[in-house]
Design a protein around this motif. Structure first.
Motif, PDB file in Angstrom:
ATOM      1  N   GLN A  58     -73.703   1.613 -70.513  1.00 50.40           N
ATOM      2  CA  GLN A  58     -74.829   1.049 -70.269  1.00 50.40           C
ATOM      3  C   GLN A  58     -75.379   2.690 -69.105  1.00 50.40           C
ATOM      4  OE1 GLN A  58     -73.910  -2.743 -68.023  1.00 50.40           O
ATOM      5  NE2 GLN A  58     -74.757  -3.881 -69.761  1.00 50.40           N
ATOM      6  N   VAL A  59     -76.186   2.323 -68.784  1.00 49.08           N
ATOM      7  CA  VAL A  59     -76.835   3.290 -67.882  1.00 49.08           C
ATOM      8  C   VAL A  59     -77.123   2.544 -66.609  1.00 49.08           C
ATOM      9  CG1 VAL A  59     -78.620   4.757 -66.828  1.00 49.08           C
ATOM     10  CG2 VAL A  59     -78.601   4.579 -69.378  1.00 49.08           C
ATOM     11  N   LYS A  60     -76.013   2.726 -65.960  1.00 51.76           N
ATOM     12  CA  LYS A  60     -75.642   2.284 -64.450  1.00 51.76           C
ATOM     13  C   LYS A  60     -76.557   3.241 -63.110  1.00 51.76           C
ATOM     14  CE  LYS A  60     -73.076  -0.129 -64.857  1.00 51.76           C
ATOM     15  NZ  LYS A  60     -72.995  -1.709 -64.652  1.00 51.76           N
ATOM     16  N   LEU A  61     -77.398   4.801 -63.505  1.00 53.74           N
ATOM     17  CA  LEU A  61     -78.598   5.773 -62.517  1.00 53.74           C
ATOM     18  C   LEU A  61     -79.003   6.415 -63.349  1.00 53.74           C
ATOM     19  CD1 LEU A  61     -76.721   8.290 -60.581  1.00 53.74           C
ATOM     20  CD2 LEU A  61     -75.566   6.434 -59.986  1.00 53.74           C
ATOM     21  N   MET A  62     -80.052   7.316 -62.629  1.00 51.89           N
ATOM     22  CA  MET A  62     -80.349   8.806 -63.464  1.00 51.89           C
ATOM     23  C   MET A  62     -81.125   9.298 -62.111  1.00 51.89           C
ATOM     24  SD  MET A  62     -83.449   7.409 -65.559  1.00 51.89           S
ATOM     25  CE  MET A  62     -82.790   5.645 -66.405  1.00 51.89           C
ATOM     26  N   GLY A  63     -81.381  10.431 -62.435  1.00 48.79           N
ATOM     27  CA  GLY A  63     -81.996  11.365 -61.660  1.00 48.79           C
ATOM     28  C   GLY A  63     -81.498  11.666 -60.207  1.00 48.79           C
ATOM     29  N   LYS A  64     -80.089  11.485 -59.611  1.00 47.08           N
ATOM     30  CA  LYS A  64     -79.382  11.263 -58.253  1.00 47.08           C
ATOM     31  C   LYS A  64     -78.180  12.092 -58.753  1.00 47.08           C
ATOM     32  CE  LYS A  64     -79.016   6.724 -56.807  1.00 47.08           C
ATOM     33  NZ  LYS A  64     -79.188   6.520 -56.189  1.00 47.08           N
ATOM     34  N   VAL A  65     -76.825  12.610 -57.274  1.00 49.60           N
ATOM     35  CA  VAL A  65     -75.993  12.249 -57.020  1.00 49.60           C
ATOM     36  C   VAL A  65     -75.503  11.417 -55.852  1.00 49.60           C
ATOM     37  CG1 VAL A  65     -74.479  13.883 -57.233  1.00 49.60           C
ATOM     38  CG2 VAL A  65     -76.412  15.110 -58.219  1.00 49.60           C
ATOM     39  N   PRO A  66     -74.829  10.432 -56.049  1.00 49.76           N
ATOM     40  CA  PRO A  66     -74.790   9.686 -55.451  1.00 49.76           C
ATOM     41  C   PRO A  66     -72.910   9.921 -54.672  1.00 49.76           C
ATOM     42  CG  PRO A  66     -74.430   8.162 -57.737  1.00 49.76           C
ATOM     43  CD  PRO A  66     -74.975   9.938 -57.489  1.00 49.76           C
ATOM     44  N   SER A  67     -72.755   9.296 -53.637  1.00 48.76           N
ATOM     45  CA  SER A  67     -71.583   9.795 -53.185  1.00 48.76           C
ATOM     46  C   SER A  67     -70.570   9.438 -53.491  1.00 48.76           C
ATOM     47  CB  SER A  67     -71.713   9.169 -51.438  1.00 48.76           C
ATOM     48  OG  SER A  67     -71.698   7.638 -51.262  1.00 48.76           O
ATOM     49  N   ILE A  68     -69.252  10.249 -53.888  1.00 46.59           N
ATOM     50  CA  ILE A  68     -68.082   9.399 -53.685  1.00 46.59           C
ATOM     51  C   ILE A  68     -67.965   7.368 -53.753  1.00 46.59           C
ATOM     52  CG2 ILE A  68     -65.123   8.922 -53.861  1.00 46.59           C
ATOM     53  CD1 ILE A  68     -65.543  11.943 -53.964  1.00 46.59           C
ATOM     54  N   GLY A  69     -67.856   7.016 -52.713  1.00 44.74           N
ATOM     55  CA  GLY A  69     -68.265   5.935 -51.729  1.00 44.74           C
ATOM     56  C   GLY A  69     -68.995   5.346 -52.740  1.00 44.74           C
ATOM     57  N   GLU A  70     -71.049   5.773 -53.276  1.00 47.22           N
ATOM     58  CA  GLU A  70     -71.883   4.520 -53.842  1.00 47.22           C
ATOM     59  C   GLU A  70     -71.361   4.495 -55.240  1.00 47.22           C
ATOM     60  OE1 GLU A  70     -76.343   5.707 -52.557  1.00 47.22           O
ATOM     61  OE2 GLU A  70     -74.599   7.814 -52.065  1.00 47.22           O
ATOM     62  N   LEU A  71     -70.686   5.617 -55.517  1.00 46.08           N
ATOM     63  CA  LEU A  71     -70.130   5.858 -57.582  1.00 46.08           C
ATOM     64  C   LEU A  71     -69.540   4.338 -57.794  1.00 46.08           C
ATOM     65  CD1 LEU A  71     -69.887   9.153 -57.888  1.00 46.08           C
ATOM     66  CD2 LEU A  71     -71.230   7.866 -59.357  1.00 46.08           C
ATOM     67  N   LYS A  72     -68.463   4.135 -56.550  1.00 47.43           N
ATOM     68  CA  LYS A  72     -67.316   2.845 -56.789  1.00 47.43           C
ATOM     69  C   LYS A  72     -67.971   1.753 -57.279  1.00 47.43           C
ATOM     70  CE  LYS A  72     -63.559   5.249 -54.071  1.00 47.43           C
ATOM     71  NZ  LYS A  72     -62.859   5.568 -52.554  1.00 47.43           N
ATOM     72  N   LYS A  73     -68.969   1.286 -56.823  1.00 49.12           N
ATOM     73  CA  LYS A  73     -69.605   0.136 -56.936  1.00 49.12           C
ATOM     74  C   LYS A  73     -69.854   0.102 -57.975  1.00 49.12           C
ATOM     75  CE  LYS A  73     -74.328   1.372 -55.730  1.00 49.12           C
ATOM     76  NZ  LYS A  73     -75.339   0.710 -53.946  1.00 49.12           N
ATOM     77  N   TYR A  74     -70.404   1.065 -58.950  1.00 46.72           N
ATOM     78  CA  TYR A  74     -70.591   1.496 -60.606  1.00 46.72           C
ATOM     79  C   TYR A  74     -69.633   1.344 -61.192  1.00 46.72           C
ATOM     80  CZ  TYR A  74     -75.428   3.088 -58.644  1.00 46.72           C
ATOM     81  OH  TYR A  74     -76.482   3.155 -57.508  1.00 46.72           O
ATOM     82  N   LEU A  75     -68.316   1.708 -60.772  1.00 43.76           N
ATOM     83  CA  LEU A  75     -66.916   1.819 -61.624  1.00 43.76           C
ATOM     84  C   LEU A  75     -66.325   0.212 -61.875  1.00 43.76           C
ATOM     85  CD1 LEU A  75     -66.322   4.510 -60.495  1.00 43.76           C
ATOM     86  CD2 LEU A  75     -68.062   4.084 -62.553  1.00 43.76           C
ATOM     87  N   ILE A  76     -66.885  -0.558 -60.925  1.00 44.60           N
ATOM     88  CA  ILE A  76     -66.489  -1.929 -60.885  1.00 44.60           C
ATOM     89  C   ILE A  76     -66.268  -2.594 -61.921  1.00 44.60           C
ATOM     90  CG2 ILE A  76     -65.749  -4.300 -59.116  1.00 44.60           C
ATOM     91  CD1 ILE A  76     -67.036  -3.034 -56.976  1.00 44.60           C
TER      92      ILE A  76
END
Length: 76
Positions: A58-76
Motif C-alpha cells: 500500500q502506497v503510504k506517501l510520495m514526494g517527501k521525506v518525513p521525519s522518523i516520528g512522522e514515519l512511525k504512524k505509517y508503520l503501525i
C-alpha cells in the motif's frame, strides 16, 4: 512486514530509507526494507513523485521525506 522505498537512488530516497530503518529499529518492528529503482515498477504503484513509501503493498506517501516520528504512524 515488507517496506519498499521507491525512487531512483537520489539523496531524498537515501534519506527516506535511513529514516525508515531508524523508525523500525526504534519501534522494534520485524520488517524487510527493499529498494525499488526500476521506473516501470515504480509506475506500477501509481507513483508519480519520488521518493515514495510502500508498506505491505500500500502506497503510504510520495514526494517527501518525513521525519522518523512522522514515519512511525505509517508503520503501525
Amino acid at each position: 512486514m515488507v517496506i519498499k522505498i521507491l525512487g531512483s537512488g537520489c539523496m531524498n530516497c537515501k534519506k527516506l530509507e535511513a529514516n525508515v530503518r531508524k523508525a523500525i529499529e526504534e519501534m522494534g518492528i520485524d520488517a524487510r526494507v527493499e529498494k525499488v529503482t526500476d521506473f516501470k515498477d515504480i509506475a506500477s504503484y501509481g507513483v508519480m513523485r519520488t521518493p515514495a513509501l510502500v508498506v505491505d503493498e500500500q502506497v503510504k506517501l510520495m514526494g517527501k521525506v518525513p521525519s522518523i516520528g512522522e514515519l512511525k504512524k505509517y508503520l503501525i
